[in-house]
Design a protein around this motif. Structure first.
Motif, PDB file in Angstrom:
ATOM      1  N   PRO A  12       5.218   2.914  13.329  1.00  0.00           N
ATOM      2  CA  PRO A  12       4.118   2.195  13.960  1.00  0.00           C
ATOM      3  C   PRO A  12       4.014   0.775  13.399  1.00  0.00           C
ATOM      4  N   GLY A  13       3.541  -0.125  14.222  1.00  0.00           N
ATOM      5  CA  GLY A  13       3.339  -1.494  13.761  1.00  0.00           C
ATOM      6  C   GLY A  13       4.571  -2.365  13.873  1.00  0.00           C
TER       7      GLY A  13
ATOM      8  N   PHE B 207      -3.541   6.348  -3.658  1.00  0.00           N
ATOM      9  CA  PHE B 207      -4.308   5.254  -3.058  1.00  0.00           C
ATOM     10  C   PHE B 207      -5.557   4.924  -3.868  1.00  0.00           C
TER      11      PHE B 207
ATOM     12  N   PHE C 208       4.731  11.038   6.202  1.00  0.00           N
ATOM     13  CA  PHE C 208       5.905  10.517   6.894  1.00  0.00           C
ATOM     14  C   PHE C 208       7.207  10.942   6.228  1.00  0.00           C
TER      15      PHE C 208
ATOM     16  N   ASN D 169       2.032  -8.195   8.331  1.00  0.00           N
ATOM     17  CA  ASN D 169       2.565  -7.689   9.599  1.00  0.00           C
ATOM     18  C   ASN D 169       1.991  -8.504  10.743  1.00  0.00           C
TER      19      ASN D 169
ATOM     20  N   THR E 240       0.835  -1.196   0.000  1.00  0.00           N
ATOM     21  CA  THR E 240       0.000   0.000   0.000  1.00  0.00           C
ATOM     22  C   THR E 240       0.870   1.246   0.000  1.00  0.00           C
ATOM     23  N   GLY E 241       1.932   1.242   0.773  1.00  0.00           N
ATOM     24  CA  GLY E 241       2.841   2.379   0.809  1.00  0.00           C
ATOM     25  C   GLY E 241       2.641   3.227   2.048  1.00  0.00           C
ATOM     26  N   ASP E 242       3.739   3.793   2.542  1.00  0.00           N
ATOM     27  CA  ASP E 242       3.654   4.680   3.701  1.00  0.00           C
ATOM     28  C   ASP E 242       2.875   5.932   3.342  1.00  0.00           C
ATOM     29  N   TYR E 243       2.224   6.497   4.326  1.00  0.00           N
ATOM     30  CA  TYR E 243       1.468   7.717   4.071  1.00  0.00           C
ATOM     31  C   TYR E 243       2.429   8.862   3.792  1.00  0.00           C
TER      32      TYR E 243
ATOM     33  N   LEU F  70      -5.802   2.115  -5.674  1.00  0.00           N
ATOM     34  CA  LEU F  70      -6.017   0.715  -5.316  1.00  0.00           C
ATOM     35  C   LEU F  70      -5.467   0.517  -3.919  1.00  0.00           C
ATOM     36  N   ASP F  71      -5.800  -0.589  -3.286  1.00  0.00           N
ATOM     37  CA  ASP F  71      -5.052  -0.961  -2.089  1.00  0.00           C
ATOM     38  C   ASP F  71      -4.251  -2.212  -2.408  1.00  0.00           C
TER      39      ASP F  71
END
Lengths: 149, 296
Positions: free
Chosen positions: B232-233, B120, B110, B158, B104-107, B122-123
């Motif tokens: 995160p995560g 975005f 960031f 993840n 999906t890619g980092d927002y 597609l996901d």
């Protein structure tokens, strides 16, 4: 074909129909905006996301959380907000709708942005909502993610 | 032998990772490639990692191919809509790239261009399905192609983020959409990873895809602390942080920890390989592979 849920929809809707759709959207908004904070994607998937609108996600993900959910269940982009998919999971569990989360939601058709999702269901542009999940048989049907028309 | 055959033959896979530079200097890639040649089966090339503009992953893949290293291009949904994704994938296939990892890619906030518009369109699940459709010889519009690409489709998982059950559901979705191999986030909590793997084996998912465990060697305790605070995560055991703090030679300790983690995950049921992510520390790759006896 196995991966049919990525195919495009029907051709763009006509101006006349879009106007009618916008008229219906007014009534739809009276319910959907206060309760679900509807984002007007036009392809409503509320029934497969535990009645929490997934389009409130900053990435507008339709198929599950990204890898960045914080340990406390908050969003990676806005730490003060809940991860919307965390809420979807909790709500689906509460309503006993976990099986519906296995459904793969198709690519979003941006032509349907700001049109009435109810009209689109009626016109078979998107899947009918699954209101009641009673047994496993209902869930088996979901495996068939082909278009209904 | 290409990665697809290696995965099908069931041998233990070792993947590496290269981050392209923030300039047009292709020699950086060439230099980094020598640490992976003959050591890693394939090398991931990040696609504008952490939302910072870098040398294109497809161009870097071409350089790696010239250097005799098999690339896995990462494809994110942050920067491209469905048109760009299809054309980039076809272009990559024409250049001889055979593996793609769908993310999906980092927002965008960031990175260093926080004012950018995220696409975005597609996901990641839909991206996997898109690649699968291209593989079957059709474009998204339904038009048939004269020559279809043959991508080996990768996906990410993840195991360390909540809600844990949702992660497995998402993994199921990705597999059903057509993923062939899965790369996990870096393991810094082997116990949690073992639990996740047990669930995966229970559900029988390990037979449908090749699961490669992520391992990240770190140079210093600061990297770990920064990762814990900013990424995160990712879940990092306190044990590793204490060990890195106490160590007189943090680099050697970092290698030791990575080797330990590799040896733990290697013996888990259902693990088909490791994905080593030496972030900004590619030169350590040969040492780690040698010390953990991955290449006999």
């Amino acid at each position: 074909m196995e991966s049919d849920f990525v195919t495009y929809d029907k051709p763009p809707i006509s101006y006349r129909e879009r106007r009618f759709s916008r008229f219906l959207l007014f009534f739809e908004d009276l319910i959907k905006v206060p309760i679900f904070r509807c984002q007007h994607c036009g392809e409503c998937i509320l029934s497969s996301t535990g009645f929490v609108c997934s389009q409130r996600c900053p990435k507008r993900l339709r198929n599950g959380p990204c890898g960045g959910t914080r340990a406390d269940g908050h969003c990676e982009v806005y730490p003060e907000r809940w991860c919307i998919w965390y809420k979807i999971y909790m709500r689906s569990k509460f309503w006993g709708r976990i099986k519906l989360l296995y459904k793969i939601n198709r690519i979003h058709n941006w032509n349907l942005e700001r049109t009435s999702a109810w009209l689109n269901v009626f016109k078979k542009r998107n899947d009918a909502p699954v209101l009641f999940v009673c047994n496993d048989k209902e869930a088996e049907k979901l495996d068939d993610f082909k278009r209904q028309d | 032998m290409i990665l697809k055959d290696k995965i099908n033959s069931g041998q233990f896979i070792v993947c590496g990772e290269i981050g392209p530079p923030q300039s047009c200097d292709g020699d950086v890639i060439r230099k980094k490639a020598q640490y992976f040649r003959g050591i890693a089966d394939a090398v991931n090339i990040t696609d504008n990692q952490t939302a910072i503009a870098r040398l294109s992953s497809i161009a870097s893949a071409k350089i790696l191919l010239e250097e005799g290293v098999e690339p896995i291009i990462q494809m994110t949904c942050r920067d491209r809509n469905r048109l760009a994704i299809q054309s980039d994938l076809l272009g990559a296939a024409a250049l001889g790239v055979r593996n793609v990892l769908c993310l999906t890619g980092d927002y965008q906030t960031f990175g260093d261009n926080p004012e950018a518009k995220g696409v975005f369109d597609l996901d990641s699940t839909q991206l996997i399905a898109t690649v699968a459709k291209l593989n079957s010889g059709y474009l998204l519009s339904g038009r048939e192609m004269k020559k279809a690409p043959e991508f080996l489709i990768g996906a990410a998982a993840n195991p360390f983020a909540v809600p844990f059950e949702m992660r497995l559901i998402r993994l199921c979705k990705k597999i059903r959409a057509g993923a062939h191999f899965i790369q996990t986030q870096p393991v810094f909590d082997p116990e949690l990873f073992r639990n996740w793997m047990e669930r995966v084996v229970e559900m029988g998912l390990h037979e449908k895809v090749a699961i490669l465990a992520g391992v990240m060697p770190v140079k210093s305790v600061n990297t770990l602390l920064r990762m814990r605070a900013d990424v995160p995560g990712v879940k990092i055991n306190d044990e590793y942080i204490q060990r890195m703090e106490k160590a007189t030679d943090p680099q050697a300790e970092g290698v030791k920890i990575a080797v330990e983690i590799i040896q733990t995950v290697k013996n888990l049921k259902g693990i088909r390989g490791v994905h080593i992510m030496p972030f900004l520390w590619e030169s350590i790759m040969p040492t780690i592979v040698k010390e953990s006896d991955l290449r006999n």
